[in-house]
Design an enzyme around this catalytic site. Structure first.
Site, PDB file in Angstrom:
ATOM      1  N   CYS A   4     -14.357  -2.595   9.961  1.00 29.40           N
ATOM      2  CA  CYS A   4     -13.852  -3.952   9.735  1.00 29.40           C
ATOM      3  C   CYS A   4     -15.016  -4.913   9.437  1.00 29.40           C
ATOM      4  O   CYS A   4     -15.971  -4.998  10.214  1.00 29.40           O
ATOM      5  CB  CYS A   4     -13.066  -4.426  10.957  1.00 29.40           C
ATOM      6  SG  CYS A   4     -12.674  -6.180  10.918  1.00 29.40           S
ATOM      7  N   CYS A   7     -15.612  -7.497  12.228  1.00 29.65           N
ATOM      8  CA  CYS A   7     -16.198  -6.870  13.423  1.00 29.65           C
ATOM      9  C   CYS A   7     -17.692  -6.636  13.188  1.00 29.65           C
ATOM     10  O   CYS A   7     -18.503  -6.824  14.101  1.00 29.65           O
ATOM     11  CB  CYS A   7     -15.487  -5.559  13.759  1.00 29.65           C
ATOM     12  SG  CYS A   7     -13.887  -5.775  14.574  1.00 29.65           S
ATOM     13  N   ASP A  30     -17.523 -19.715   5.657  1.00 27.88           N
ATOM     14  CA  ASP A  30     -16.927 -18.848   4.641  1.00 27.88           C
ATOM     15  C   ASP A  30     -17.935 -18.660   3.501  1.00 27.88           C
ATOM     16  O   ASP A  30     -18.592 -19.612   3.068  1.00 27.88           O
ATOM     17  CB  ASP A  30     -15.623 -19.464   4.109  1.00 27.88           C
ATOM     18  CG  ASP A  30     -14.783 -18.456   3.355  1.00 27.88           C
ATOM     19  OD1 ASP A  30     -13.697 -18.097   3.843  1.00 27.88           O
ATOM     20  OD2 ASP A  30     -15.218 -18.009   2.252  1.00 27.88           O
ATOM     21  N   HIS A  46     -10.674  -7.307  18.031  1.00 30.92           N
ATOM     22  CA  HIS A  46     -10.042  -7.039  16.740  1.00 30.92           C
ATOM     23  C   HIS A  46      -8.522  -7.128  16.850  1.00 30.92           C
ATOM     24  O   HIS A  46      -7.886  -6.299  17.495  1.00 30.92           O
ATOM     25  CB  HIS A  46     -10.438  -5.658  16.202  1.00 30.92           C
ATOM     26  CG  HIS A  46      -9.821  -5.380  14.865  1.00 30.92           C
ATOM     27  ND1 HIS A  46     -10.446  -5.698  13.678  1.00 30.92           N
ATOM     28  CD2 HIS A  46      -8.612  -4.868  14.531  1.00 30.92           C
ATOM     29  CE1 HIS A  46      -9.654  -5.383  12.672  1.00 30.92           C
ATOM     30  NE2 HIS A  46      -8.531  -4.875  13.172  1.00 30.92           N
ATOM     31  N   ASN A  86      -3.733 -16.895   6.910  1.00 30.83           N
ATOM     32  CA  ASN A  86      -2.892 -16.123   6.004  1.00 30.83           C
ATOM     33  C   ASN A  86      -2.531 -14.804   6.677  1.00 30.83           C
ATOM     34  O   ASN A  86      -3.415 -14.092   7.169  1.00 30.83           O
ATOM     35  CB  ASN A  86      -3.644 -15.858   4.695  1.00 30.83           C
ATOM     36  CG  ASN A  86      -3.958 -17.140   3.946  1.00 30.83           C
ATOM     37  OD1 ASN A  86      -3.106 -18.020   3.810  1.00 30.83           O
ATOM     38  ND2 ASN A  86      -5.188 -17.270   3.473  1.00 30.83           N
ATOM     39  N   GLY A  92      -1.773 -13.863   0.987  1.00 29.60           N
ATOM     40  CA  GLY A  92      -3.134 -13.872   0.450  1.00 29.60           C
ATOM     41  C   GLY A  92      -4.195 -13.410   1.429  1.00 29.60           C
ATOM     42  O   GLY A  92      -5.379 -13.655   1.208  1.00 29.60           O
ATOM     43  N   HIS A  97      -8.777  -8.844   9.809  1.00 29.43           N
ATOM     44  CA  HIS A  97      -9.189  -9.210  11.171  1.00 29.43           C
ATOM     45  C   HIS A  97      -8.765 -10.664  11.256  1.00 29.43           C
ATOM     46  O   HIS A  97      -9.260 -11.498  10.473  1.00 29.43           O
ATOM     47  CB  HIS A  97     -10.714  -9.046  11.333  1.00 29.43           C
ATOM     48  CG  HIS A  97     -11.258  -9.407  12.680  1.00 29.43           C
ATOM     49  ND1 HIS A  97     -12.065  -8.557  13.424  1.00 29.43           N
ATOM     50  CD2 HIS A  97     -11.157 -10.543  13.413  1.00 29.43           C
ATOM     51  CE1 HIS A  97     -12.421  -9.154  14.559  1.00 29.43           C
ATOM     52  NE2 HIS A  97     -11.888 -10.367  14.569  1.00 29.43           N
ATOM     53  N   HIS A  99      -8.047 -14.400  11.277  1.00 30.80           N
ATOM     54  CA  HIS A  99      -9.008 -15.501  11.149  1.00 30.80           C
ATOM     55  C   HIS A  99      -8.275 -16.781  10.818  1.00 30.80           C
ATOM     56  O   HIS A  99      -7.202 -16.766  10.201  1.00 30.80           O
ATOM     57  CB  HIS A  99     -10.073 -15.194  10.091  1.00 30.80           C
ATOM     58  CG  HIS A  99      -9.527 -14.738   8.784  1.00 30.80           C
ATOM     59  ND1 HIS A  99      -9.118 -13.439   8.566  1.00 30.80           N
ATOM     60  CD2 HIS A  99      -9.293 -15.400   7.618  1.00 30.80           C
ATOM     61  CE1 HIS A  99      -8.678 -13.319   7.328  1.00 30.80           C
ATOM     62  NE2 HIS A  99      -8.758 -14.511   6.731  1.00 30.80           N
ATOM     63  N   HIS A 101      -8.899 -20.296   8.935  1.00 33.54           N
ATOM     64  CA  HIS A 101      -9.734 -21.113   8.059  1.00 33.54           C
ATOM     65  C   HIS A 101      -9.700 -22.540   8.596  1.00 33.54           C
ATOM     66  O   HIS A 101      -8.614 -23.104   8.799  1.00 33.54           O
ATOM     67  CB  HIS A 101      -9.168 -21.136   6.636  1.00 33.54           C
ATOM     68  CG  HIS A 101      -9.127 -19.804   5.948  1.00 33.54           C
ATOM     69  ND1 HIS A 101     -10.095 -19.406   5.050  1.00 33.54           N
ATOM     70  CD2 HIS A 101      -8.235 -18.796   6.013  1.00 33.54           C
ATOM     71  CE1 HIS A 101      -9.790 -18.196   4.583  1.00 33.54           C
ATOM     72  NE2 HIS A 101      -8.668 -17.805   5.147  1.00 33.54           N
TER      73      HIS A 101
HETATM   74  P1  AMP Z   1      -8.227 -14.469   3.641  1.00 36.23           P
HETATM   75  O1  AMP Z   1      -8.203 -14.318   2.140  1.00 36.23           O
HETATM   76  O2  AMP Z   1      -7.305 -15.511   4.190  1.00 36.23           O
HETATM   77  O3  AMP Z   1      -8.066 -13.120   4.313  1.00 36.23           O
HETATM   78  O4  AMP Z   1      -9.685 -15.004   3.982  1.00 36.23           O
HETATM   79  C1  AMP Z   1     -10.805 -14.176   3.985  1.00 36.23           C
HETATM   80  C2  AMP Z   1     -11.986 -15.062   3.778  1.00 36.23           C
HETATM   81  O5  AMP Z   1     -13.164 -14.336   4.116  1.00 36.23           O
HETATM   82  C3  AMP Z   1     -12.172 -15.562   2.338  1.00 36.23           C
HETATM   83  O6  AMP Z   1     -12.113 -16.984   2.298  1.00 36.23           O
HETATM   84  C4  AMP Z   1     -13.568 -15.018   1.955  1.00 36.23           C
HETATM   85  O7  AMP Z   1     -14.301 -15.920   1.154  1.00 36.23           O
HETATM   86  C5  AMP Z   1     -14.200 -14.801   3.310  1.00 36.23           C
HETATM   87  N1  AMP Z   1     -15.249 -13.796   3.347  1.00 36.23           N
HETATM   88  C6  AMP Z   1     -15.217 -12.557   2.810  1.00 36.23           C
HETATM   89  N2  AMP Z   1     -16.363 -11.895   3.074  1.00 36.23           N
HETATM   90  C7  AMP Z   1     -17.153 -12.754   3.788  1.00 36.23           C
HETATM   91  C8  AMP Z   1     -18.455 -12.678   4.359  1.00 36.23           C
HETATM   92  N3  AMP Z   1     -19.214 -11.570   4.252  1.00 36.23           N
HETATM   93  N4  AMP Z   1     -18.939 -13.761   5.009  1.00 36.23           N
HETATM   94  C9  AMP Z   1     -18.190 -14.880   5.127  1.00 36.23           C
HETATM   95  N5  AMP Z   1     -16.939 -15.019   4.631  1.00 36.23           N
HETATM   96  C10 AMP Z   1     -16.428 -13.970   3.962  1.00 36.23           C
HETATM   97 ZN    ZN Z   2     -12.273  -6.515  13.126  1.00 36.15          ZN
END
Ligand code: AMP
Ligand code: ZN
Length: 113
Positions: A4, A7, A30, A46, A86, A92, A97, A99, A101
């Site tokens: 993940c 993680c 982000d 997780h 989301n 989307g 994992h 999260h 925003h």
């Molecule tokens: P979601 O599309 O709602 O699952 O959000 C996932 C978010 O993770 C997106 O806004 C990506 O820009 C962000 N993301 C993906 N990889 C990384 C990373 N390595 N570091 C920070 N943010 C990331």
């Molecule tokens: Zn995770």
């Protein structure tokens, strides 16, 4: 979850710009911000997505909202901010994992796109 992405970020195996950390929650920037402030707030445990929240694991989710409220206060986000989680592919979600925003620094439209 060894495969993940988030993680791995929590463990420091993948770099991130840390904003806040405590025993159960990690906050970082982000990588592709969509607003002047775009943080990701995640539990260290997780949990894949929102529909996996249960009576057993929901404590960390309420703590996440306490952390968000504290960060908003500390940053002086008096004009407001938005929190989005989301859940699933139609919404989307791209990283499985859970999260949250945390978005601020501009106006946000409604309804969501
Ligand atoms: P979601 O599309 O709602 O699952 O959000 C996932 C978010 O993770 C997106 O806004 C990506 O820009 C962000 N993301 C993906 N990889 C990384 C990373 N390595 N570091 C920070 N943010 C990331
Ligand atoms: Zn995770």
């Amino acid at each position: 979850m060894s495969d993940c992405l988030f993680c791995k970020i929590i463990k420091g195996e993948i770099p991130s710009k840390k904003i806040y950390e405590d025993e159960t929650v990690y906050v970082f920037e982000d990588i592709e911000p969509t607003a002047p402030v775009h943080y990701l707030v995640i539990p260290k445990e997780h949990i894949s997505k929102l529909d996996e929240i249960t009576a057993e694991n929901s404590g960390v989710i309420s703590h996440i909202y306490e952390v968000i409220a504290k960060l908003a206060k500390d940053m002086g986000l008096k004009e407001g901010f938005r929190v989005v989680s989301n859940c699933g592919e139609h919404a989307g979600q791209s990283v499985f994992h859970i999260h949250f925003h945390m978005l601020a620094g501009r106006d946000f439209g409604w309804p969501a796109g």
